[in-house]
Structures are given as C-alpha cells and as structure tokens.
Design an enzyme around this catalytic site. Structure first.
Site, PDB file in Angstrom:
ATOM      1  N   ASN A 156      -1.408   0.209 -13.771  1.00 44.58           N
ATOM      2  CA  ASN A 156      -0.596   0.145 -12.561  1.00 44.58           C
ATOM      3  C   ASN A 156      -1.368  -0.606 -11.491  1.00 44.58           C
ATOM      4  OD1 ASN A 156       1.901   1.091 -11.161  1.00 44.58           O
ATOM      5  ND2 ASN A 156       0.395   1.913  -9.732  1.00 44.58           N
ATOM      6  N   GLU A 157      -0.771  -1.632 -10.949  1.00 46.05           N
ATOM      7  CA  GLU A 157      -1.389  -2.383  -9.854  1.00 46.05           C
ATOM      8  C   GLU A 157      -2.897  -2.539 -10.062  1.00 46.05           C
ATOM      9  OE1 GLU A 157      -0.305  -0.733  -6.042  1.00 46.05           O
ATOM     10  OE2 GLU A 157       1.653  -1.711  -6.120  1.00 46.05           O
ATOM     11  N   GLU A 314       8.577  -2.072  -7.964  1.00 43.72           N
ATOM     12  CA  GLU A 314       8.496  -1.040  -6.928  1.00 43.72           C
ATOM     13  C   GLU A 314       8.899  -1.597  -5.586  1.00 43.72           C
ATOM     14  OE1 GLU A 314       4.743   0.848  -6.268  1.00 43.72           O
ATOM     15  OE2 GLU A 314       4.338   1.090  -8.396  1.00 43.72           O
ATOM     16  N   TRP A 322       1.552   4.491   4.047  1.00 39.69           N
ATOM     17  CA  TRP A 322       0.145   4.042   4.052  1.00 39.69           C
ATOM     18  C   TRP A 322      -0.218   3.021   5.125  1.00 39.69           C
ATOM     19  CZ3 TRP A 322       0.657  -1.037   2.591  1.00 39.69           C
ATOM     20  CH2 TRP A 322       1.691  -1.364   1.705  1.00 39.69           C
ATOM     21  N   LYS A 363       3.704  12.430  -0.153  1.00 37.11           N
ATOM     22  CA  LYS A 363       4.903  13.223   0.117  1.00 37.11           C
ATOM     23  C   LYS A 363       5.704  12.674   1.293  1.00 37.11           C
ATOM     24  CE  LYS A 363       2.020  16.705   2.394  1.00 37.11           C
ATOM     25  NZ  LYS A 363       0.766  16.085   1.901  1.00 37.11           N
ATOM     26  N   HIS A 365       6.214   9.487   1.665  1.00 36.40           N
ATOM     27  CA  HIS A 365       6.758   8.202   1.212  1.00 36.40           C
ATOM     28  C   HIS A 365       8.192   8.472   0.780  1.00 36.40           C
ATOM     29  CE1 HIS A 365       7.256   4.596  -1.248  1.00 36.40           C
ATOM     30  NE2 HIS A 365       6.069   4.166  -0.862  1.00 36.40           N
TER      31      HIS A 365
END
Ligand code: GAL
Ligand code: ZN
Length: 691
Positions: A156-157, A314, A322, A363, A365
C-alpha cells in the site's frame, strides 16, 4: 498522439468500479452483513480487502488464521461485490519489530522508527521480506481461484512514510546496487565527482548512504540513493507480484496504489511493472486550484499506463484527518472531482474507506458510510454517485488521444531539488503545473511522457523543467523536432547529465543547436524580485520574470521576448527557432508571469497544429475532457465555478451529442449549472469529418 486501443483493465468486471477499502476486521461480524447490504444500496461493486490485516491473518509468526477472510470473501461473492485482494504486507504486526528489531527502519541521523503506526519496515530487511512473502504465498494459494477476487493489491502506497532506510543492512544493499551500476570503484569515483573535497573512495566497503554530514553530502551520492531507494521498494512490489503471477489466473490484474506526483518513487519504472495503474488522490481543500492538480494527476496516471484506463484506488468522500485543518468537501466537490477522474481515464472510483472507523488514528477521516450512518448528506452523495457511475458503464475501457505531451522525469526532479543548487526556490511540480494550466483551461488533451520515450508521435512536446537529461533523452527531443514535432524547453533544463555533472560549453549544451541559442549564465532572482520583459512585436504588455532569468544569446533563433534593464538588458528571454521540418523549437529562459506564460503556450500550441477538444474556448473554470471507445465518444463538461455558464459543444466534427443521463440531444450549446458535471456522448459512426 497516443493511440492505445480501448479495453477494460479489470477483465472480470463490467462497467466502472465503485467502492473502497473495506476493513471488516475492525468490526464484529453482524456489521459485515449490514455493510454488504448498504454496499448494494450504494451500487458498490468493488472493495479492497486486507490492506492492513496482517496481524489478523498471522497473529504470531507462522501461525495463520484465514477463517475470517474466507467468510468475508464468501459473503462478497454472494452479495455480488468484487474484491481487490490486498497482500496485507503494508503494516507489519508488532511481533516483526519486537522479534526482529533489525527490520525497523533507520533515518539518516540514526533514529530507529519503531512499531505503533504503520509501514515501519526497512525495505532491505530479510526478516520483513521473508515474512511478507510467506504471507503473500499463503494468500495466493488460498484465494487465487476465489471467484470474488478480481484483482490484487500489493502492499500500500510504497514509500509514503518510509521512502528509504539508512541502516547498515540498507548500506550493504546500496553498495550492491552501486556495484551493478558502476563496475569499479574508480567508475563510481568519476560518476560521483569525488575528486571534490577529498571524497575519493579507495574501496567499495567505504561507501555509505548519505547519512548526516557536517555540510552538503555528495549530490550524486544523494541522487543514486534516491534511485536505489525507489528500486528497492519496487523490488518488494515485484517480489509479491511474481508470487501472485505464479499462482493466480492471468485475468486478475495486479496493482499497487500510487500517490500522484509522489517524489520518492520513479513511477515510470513502477507502472511498467504492474498490470494496471492505480492512484490515491487527496486534494488540498486550502488550494483554490486543487481541481487543476486533480486533472494533471489523472493525466499522469493515464500516461503512466501508456494511455490505458487506470483506477482511482483511494479518495475521501468528505474530510481527511492528516492536514492541519481538515474541512468537509462541500458544494458538489465530491461528485465533480470523482467525475473528473473518470473524465481523465479512471475506470474506478474507490475510497478510503467504506465505513468510518470509530477508533484508531483515522477515526476522523470520512468514510462512505459516516459515523452517523445512512441518514447523512455524505451517504446520499455516495449513493447518487454510485448510481451515476452505473449509468456510465460503457465508458469503461475508453481512452483519450492527445496531441501534446509534457515531459516528466523523476531523477531530474530529484536532482533539481537537492541542496547546493543556484536556487532552492525551484519546484518541479509547480513549474509543470504552471505550464499545464493554460492547456487545461483551453481544453487540450495532454499526456505526460518520459524523456526517453518516442516523442515524435506528438504535435507538441513541452519540457517545462528537465534539469538533468541523459544523452538518449536529449536525442529523443531532437529526433522528435526533426520529425515535425514542435518543442518548447523551459529554464534550467538540460543543464547536467544523469550523474549531476554539468554539460559545459554553453547551456543547455545538448540542445543549443536545436534551439538556436546558448546560455552564458544562470541568474536566479531573489524573493520579491522581478525583471520586466518586452515583446519584439510590442505585445505582452506588463510581462515580467520572477524566480529565474538567464543570460541568453540567440544564434539562429528569433527573439520573442527580451529582458529590460540590468546586466542583461536587451538579451533574449524567450526565443523561437523555425525548424526545417516546418515545426519550431522554443526556449523559455525566465520564470514568466502566469498570464504571459498562458498566452505564449496557447500560441505555441496553436502554431503546432494541436487541436483542442472544443472549437470555442470553454468559459473560465469549465473543464473539458474526452474519452472514446471504438463505438462512442464521451465529452465530459465540468463547471468548477460558482455560476451557471453556457458552453459550446462544437468539437469541429459536426457530430450530434446527447446527454448520457437522459438521452436529451444537445445541439450546439448547453448551460452548465454552478458546480455541475454533464456527460455527452455520440456514436463514432455519426462523426462527420468537416474536411
Ligand atoms: C492513504 C492510505 C490509506 C489512508 C488514507 C487516508 O495514504 O493509503 O490507508 O491512510 O491515506 O487519507
Ligand atoms: Zn534498513
């Protein structure tokens, strides 16, 4: 002109993908059933499962628990929701760092990053590799033939948080990598210019990564370390990919999610290694032009995949968590930006994440299903978008031909933005964006291209910033110009080779003949400083340069703009050389103000014979994009502005457009509401060539 044939990138899926990361391990089982019921309601047809599930799949080293994932996949199959199955290796469980502390990454000053967040592994760690690959093998042998699984999501990323590691293991891997690139230590000494500051190595054993030093570390060492770090992460991707390829049907494509203009991985190399490009996009809501980045990033993804459709892996439905302040997406931005990605080649609109978490670092997000549940604006927008994408199923596989390419190269970007340069104010992405902007506004389809690719297929090739270029890359541009492509080169390009060694004799040495100019001296400007410019034809009133100027001599080029005042008074700032092939070679030596740059690039594009999508320029803030299959052409119109505007839909072919949503014919003009998106289509047979 990119003529990649249309075709679906996830063979086992029909239409466009819609869905997101689903993390069932965060929830009790009864929630899973509710999730799947609501997914159906929202037209979700694709979820990514398992990205952060390692600790739940392998609770202790070598002890696997797949039962819960069996259940999840079976439920997905029963519900008709396809799965992009992750290899789960992005976030090692605490046991990895606890039992194998040498697997933890080390920063350039020797700090060890420990577990407790995610991505805390040294890319060269054998403990990480062994455990990650063992898990991947288990997942593949268990699920490769599961009918819910339609594609694979590796890691992932890569590099998002840990793009490199400076530990001793990594130092050894770096030396091995260097020994392949440079035969002998003397080759390395030459490439790194170690005659400077007594840096000469007597043995490979002395070579280390660029750790903390009293002053600038050797620039080529830094550059090669960036190459090495990108390659090492790519090695991790390829190892998992190969495990999957060996055990999984070939019509289940393999991807890993990119991060647009991500500085730490050379995505040209990466894209070649995957079956389909996928990408994550989190626009900065504080940037009033984030839709510009949305467009450019999408074009980059399409280009990385050689023109094939790609997947938006995504995005957030609303807020993220963030940045320092994380506003909600409002005013239709969620729908418009999602549609923008489809307009520019995305065959899936996926999200982080399906259901908003109630614990952990993310949470706050947003999720497709918010904390407050389905009685929310977010949920209604999700359901509406899902339905709309259903109606656009036939767009899947469609491609976008482009006349114009912008050259982008990661190693050159790295080299430009190292320390010890003439100016630390130059940002490759910002310069690219300023060149992209006028073309986007006018509605040209634009690709990005690698400097060493065949550029002659394009009518116009722009090189906004290519500080470093290989001999081969330099020749590619010359070849394209000779074949009839118009080229335009921006300041401080072609200055060095791939080892960051200056190409001397007058900058930009590889292209002085092509451009008909040579540069005596680079003259960066201080913050706040600006130099007036004058047009040879007396146009361009008020033109000025900031950030950068150069002392240019025109030899066989005509002067279009020149500097006014100071040491370089009267010297050329922008030049144009007519080429025997009928095209032209332009040089832009200054950081032009945006409106002068806009006018110049539109003139260059027009002269090059490039064709914008629409005959009439769209109103400000209206974005135009085109996709086509063998049967249909699709015209996407997006109004990023706050007022309704009429838009001409005449594309010069005389074709008859109609709205995809309700079939209404659209004769020559359509009114686009504030913030709205409209998709028109026309059958390709009905195209009438005006010629
Ligand atoms: C991405 C990441 C996701 C999630 C998301 C939040 O970088 O892949 O797992 O953290 O950001 O915006
Ligand atoms: Zn390391």
């Amino acid at each position: 002109m990119n003529n990649t044939p249309a075709g679906r990138v996830i063979p086992r899926m029909n239409g466009l993908g819609f869905g997101g990361d689903w993390n069932p391990e965060q929830w009790p089982q009864h929630v899973w059933d509710e999730d799947l019921r609501l997914m159906r309601e929202a037209h979700v047809n694709l979820v990514t499962v398992g990205v952060f599930s390692w600790a739940y799949l392998e609770p202790t080293p070598g002890q696997y628990e797949f039962g819960w994932l069996d259940t999840v996949l079976d439920k997905c199959l029963a519900a008709g929701v396809a799965v992009d199955l992750a290899t789960a290796t992005a976030s090692p469980p605490p046991w990895l760092g606890h039992r194998w502390p040498e697997s933890l990454p080390v920063t350039d000053d020797g700090t060890i990053w420990t577990y407790g967040a995610r991505q805390q592994y040294c890319p060269s760690s054998s403990a990480y590799r062994e455990r990650a690959w063992a898990l991947t093998e288990r997942l593949v042998s268990r699920y490769a033939d599961h009918d819910a699984v339609v594609m694979w999501h590796v890691g992932n990323e890569y590099g998002a948080h840990t793009p490199a590691c400076w530990c001793d293991t990594s130092a050894e891997a770096f030396r091995d990598w260097l020994a392949k690139r440079y035969d002998t230590i003397d080759d390395l000494n030459t490439a790194w210019s170690t005659a400077f500051w007594s840096q000469r190595f007597s043995d490979y054993a002395e070579v280390i990564p660029p750790r903390r030093t009293p002053y600038f570390p050797n620039p080529t060492q830094q550059l090669d370390f960036k190459r090495f770090s990108s390659d090492t992460l790519l090695e991790l991707f390829k190892a998992e990919r190969d495990i999957i390829r060996a055990g999984s049907p070939s019509d289940k494509p393999i991807t890993t999610n990119f991060m647009r203009f991500f500085p730490h991985a050379d995505y040209w190399d990466w894209a070649r290694a995957e079956d389909v490009v996928s990408d994550d996009w989190y626009p900065d809501l504080a940037d009033p032009l984030s839709h510009l980045e949305g467009a450019a990033g999408a074009d980059l993804m399409r280009s990385l995949g050689d023109g094939r459709p790609w997947l938006l892996m995504e995005q957030a439905v609303s807020a993220i968590n963030w940045r320092s302040v994380n506003p909600a997406k409002s005013g239709g931005a969620y729908r418009r930006w999602s549609m923008q990605q489809v307009a520019r080649g995305a065959d899936a609109v996926l999200h982080f994440q399906w259901r908003a978490s109630i614990g952990g670092a993310e949470k706050w997000h947003s999720g497709m299903l918010p904390h407050a549940g389905p009685r929310t604006r977010t949920w209604r927008e999700v359901v509406a978008l899902g339905a709309e994408l259903d109606g656009l199923a036939d767009v899947a596989g469609a491609t976008t031909p482009a006349d114009i390419a912008i050259v982008l190269d990661w190693p050159s970007w790295w080299a430009l933005e190292l320390d010890s340069r003439p100016s630390t104010r130059l940002s490759m992405v910002r310069i690219l964006r300023s060149w992209y902007e006028p073309l986007w506004r006018r509605g040209y389809s634009v690709d990005f291209a690698h400097p060493e690719s065949d550029l002659s297929e394009y009518r116009l090739v722009l090189v906004p910033q290519l500080y470093s270029v290989t001999d081969h890359g330099a020749q590619r541009l010359v070849d394209a110009a000779q074949a009839g492509t118009t080229v335009a080169v921006g300041y401080f390009s072609g200055a060095v080779d791939e080892q960051d060694r200056v190409r001397s004799g007058g900058y930009p040495a590889p292209w002085t003949d092509l451009l008909g100019i040579w540069v005596e001296e680079y003259r960066p400007l201080l913050p706040g400083e600006a130099v007036p410019l004058q047009a040879t034809d007396d146009g361009a009133a008020g033109a000025s340069a900031s950030e950068w100027t150069e002392h240019v001599h025109a030899e066989s080029a005509e002067v279009v703009l020149s500097y006014v005042g100071g040491d370089i008074d009267g010297c050329p700032a922008v030049t144009r050389r007519s080429l025997p092939s009928g095209s032209a070679a332009w040089y832009v030596s200054a950081g032009l103000d945006q409106s002068t740059l806009d006018d110049l690039l539109l003139r260059i594009a027009d002269e090059s014979g490039s064709t914008p999508i629409l005959v009439e320029a769209p109103p400000v803030d209206v974005e135009v994009a085109m996709r086509q299959t063998d049967q249909q052409r699709y015209l996407f119109l997006l109004n990023h502005g706050g007022t309704a505007v009429p838009v001409s839909v005449d594309d010069g072919t005389g074709c008859a457009w109609s709205r995809v949503d309700d079939g209404t014919p659209v004769a020559d003009r359509i009114t686009l509401d504030a913030g709205d998106v409209v998709v028109l289509s026309t059958a390709r047979e009905r195209m009438v060539d005006p010629a």
